[in-house]
Write an enzyme that holds these catalytic residues in place. Structure first.
Site, PDB file in Angstrom:
ATOM      1  CB  THR A 147      -8.945 -63.855  49.269  1.00 20.40           C
ATOM      2  OG1 THR A 147     -10.084 -63.210  48.636  1.00 20.40           O
ATOM      3  CG2 THR A 147      -8.169 -63.557  48.399  1.00 20.40           C
TER       4      THR A 147
ATOM      5  CE  LYS B 179      -3.865 -63.561  49.640  1.00 18.98           C
ATOM      6  NZ  LYS B 179      -3.316 -63.897  50.768  1.00 18.98           N
TER       7      LYS B 179
ATOM      8  CE1 TYR C  87      -4.183 -60.434  48.198  1.00 19.49           C
ATOM      9  CE2 TYR C  87      -6.298 -59.777  47.660  1.00 19.49           C
ATOM     10  CZ  TYR C  87      -5.473 -60.227  48.678  1.00 19.49           C
ATOM     11  OH  TYR C  87      -5.720 -60.810  49.728  1.00 19.49           O
TER      12      TYR C  87
END
Lengths: 400, 400
Positions: free
Chosen positions: B145, B186, B182
């Site tokens: 992301t 990643k 989160y």
């Protein structure tokens, strides 16, 4: 100061606990004995005999000094335990060594890679949530490693670097290129800790430590029962410690590959002082501070040659035999890592000398009969994993 | 090409599986339905009705197109399952969406933070070991992301950056400053994947994706039973999708804070094309390739204003109400992220237009009665965690 030492049964953890206790601090140690279990599974062990557990160590410490170190035998993966610990002890400084510490172990097989990352990342996440929940003003002193940086072609800074790019600039986290899946786990920790400082206002100092050598500290010398472990095997031993053992038992010193790999090194007594200096001058709320914790750079060949010279002085003819490098790493490279911040705080380094190596060799000679030679040569390669060693009883399914 | 789609039941996973199947590839999907379980626990759900499970979806796909998508209902945390999967299916491309995908979820409480990092890091480590063991020539296409980068004061490059420092230079990994636990997970994945490319010679493309919007793709339109989920709640919904739902139900559009936050965005149909382009031109053995996967940058205010204009055209008077920012992030900042590598491979972007938003608003109007309004406003703040929402039945002890 109330000081919580996580991983307080280890090579550095136990001397650190005594060092803080000797300095008048209130010390609580935690350990799940994972390091001891890893050795007993592999059939390897500490060269220097150590007391069987933390309560015994703490009792001896009390007998000799009159000072108290309190103990929790338990696992930082257990959130209930971590919560209770932080709520009840309410630490002001948390010295965090409580991780699986071996690069080769993390490259042995799938299960041990997963165990390493699971244990390290989730334990540290537990610690961060416990700080956020119960002691948001406490200071985390986290042991990282210089191996997080890899061997970039530019100078290594202390955690942060000013980058100019397309006419603009910013102070950014120094890019990491970790050397094993264990080193990756330390990078993950650093990422999580920086985030929790930035978002929750926690205080943390990340100590990117070089390769530690040495057997004794001021406190371990006080009694046999206070000795710290000393590992020389290919999984847990570090280069200088292993070379000294090789010299004593008449095994060639075995640099991996060309031996041009350059790293930062420090004496175990400087580790204790660095951790103390960081704790006494904590970072500010919200600050993620990074120190490169080593005192000198050497190539592996330079270390091996130093050990040969010192060995000669104590009457040992040591030889050097380069072996195939089990790791994937550059064997000739630029290396220049800054390490001034701990000096600025007052560190007075104990530099490596032939005299110090001679002293290590003499100590090793006293325990020479305990050396298990099968565990000296590397049994794990970065590309192909682990080849069994005689005497090993590796448990399958150790992953999670 | 044998294409393994991990997380094949999700918003992007299911359309991706159909897209590859329509293109003549052999497709196998895996999912543990964690996303569905998270919704049922929270009392939220997809605006658009979706088929109950993957076998039903695959059956409908076969009925309508004559093509076959094979299914594993299972968890990537399960190493036995991952091993068997890679050994038996022997994928040539692995499209990896199989992670807990929510920033707010990871900030709710300790247990959900741990679940997010445990699930994402260890699942991906399982995938990497399975590739190393069984399909070392396969190509991993991993969804990352743009939120890994944060909002640096310099241009964001595609994963790597040339750094000049003290008269020397090196090509380094672009420093990350992730926006939630989160996003940290990643970053951990990216660290592990880069290591495994460098050391094991694996091939990988890390797609640092922007915020995806849109409801339909060429394949989801073929039948109601092929629809993909559409989330608008504060935990799983993304900004544009949520603004559109707010407009339709007469709720003010709610930018967080000042709304100057700028991000990269892309249409779901471009996600499918990007993943396809990356798969058709895999990275070289040992190459860790990074693409920034978005087509346009907008501030949150610009998005809200666009939705207001489009709403007006379909007869809705939408209003904007800024709310306290539940996140810790800069609300005014420099942002300029490069995104040329996918264009170089042939991506023809579907840019955001009032017409497209109008079409989304009309689709949402058809399902308007399914909106659960309680879940639109944020219930989790980055500093204080989660406040219960009516209808929630959160399970304690979900951590590991």
């Amino acid at each position: 100061m109330r000081v919580l030492v996580l991983g307080g049964d280890g090579y550095l953890g136990w001397p650190t606990a005594m060092h803080f206790s000797a300095g008048g601090h209130e010390v609580h140690v935690v350990d799940n004995y994972l390091r001891r279990k890893m050795h007993s599974e592999a059939g390897s062990g500490s060269l220097v005999p150590i007391a069987p557990d933390l309560p015994t160590r703490a009792r001896t410490w009390h007998d000799i000094t009159g000072k108290t170190i309190t103990v929790t035998e338990g696992d930082l993966i257990n959130w209930q335990l971590v919560k209770n610990l932080f709520r009840e002890f309410s630490p002001e400084a948390i010295i965090h060594y409580g991780e699986v510490p071996s690069a080769p172990y993390s490259m042995m097989d799938h299960d041990r890679a997963v165990l390493t990352q699971y244990n390290n990342v989730i334990s540290t996440l537990n610690v961060l949530w416990a700080m956020h929940s119960y002691v948001p003003r406490a200071h985390l002193v986290k042991l990282g490693t210089m191996g997080e940086y890899g061997t970039p072609n530019i100078d290594i800074e202390e955690g942060w670097i000013e980058i100019s790019h397309n006419g603009r600039s910013d102070r950014m986290l120094y890019p990491k290129m970790p050397a094993s899946l264990y080193h990756c786990s330390k990078v993950h920790d650093s990422t999580n800790i920086e985030f929790c400082c930035r978002v929750w206002g926690l205080r943390a100092t990340d100590l990117n430590q070089g390769v530690v050598y040495g057997i004794e500290t001021e406190q371990t010398r006080l009694a046999g029962g206070l000795a710290t472990r000393f590992d020389y095997d290919s999984v847990h031993g570090t280069a200088l410690n292993r070379f000294c053992v090789q010299a004593v038992i008449g095994h060639p010193l075995t640099p991996y590959g060309k031996g041009g790999q350059t790293r930062g090194f420090l004496n175990i007594v400087d580790t204790l002082r660095c951790v103390e200096l960081a704790s006494l001058k904590p970072s500010a709320p919200g600050e993620f501070r990074v120190f490169n914790q080593f005192t000198e750079q050497f190539s592996i060949n330079e270390l091996a040659e130093l050990v040969c010279r010192a060995a000669k002085d104590v009457g040992i003819e040591a030889t050097i035999r380069h072996v195939d490098n089990p790791r994937v790493e550059k064997e000739e490279h630029y290396y220049n890592a800054r390490h001034t911040k701990l000096l600025d705080l007052g560190l007075e380094p104990h530099l490596l000398s032939e005299t110090l190596v001679e002293h290590m060799l003499e100590t090793i000679q006293r325990h020479q009969n305990r050396v298990i030679a099968e565990h000296i040569m590397p049994s794990t390669t970065w590309r192909d994993g682990h080849q069994p060693v005689p005497g090993e009883q590796l448990i399958a399914g150790v992953g999670v």
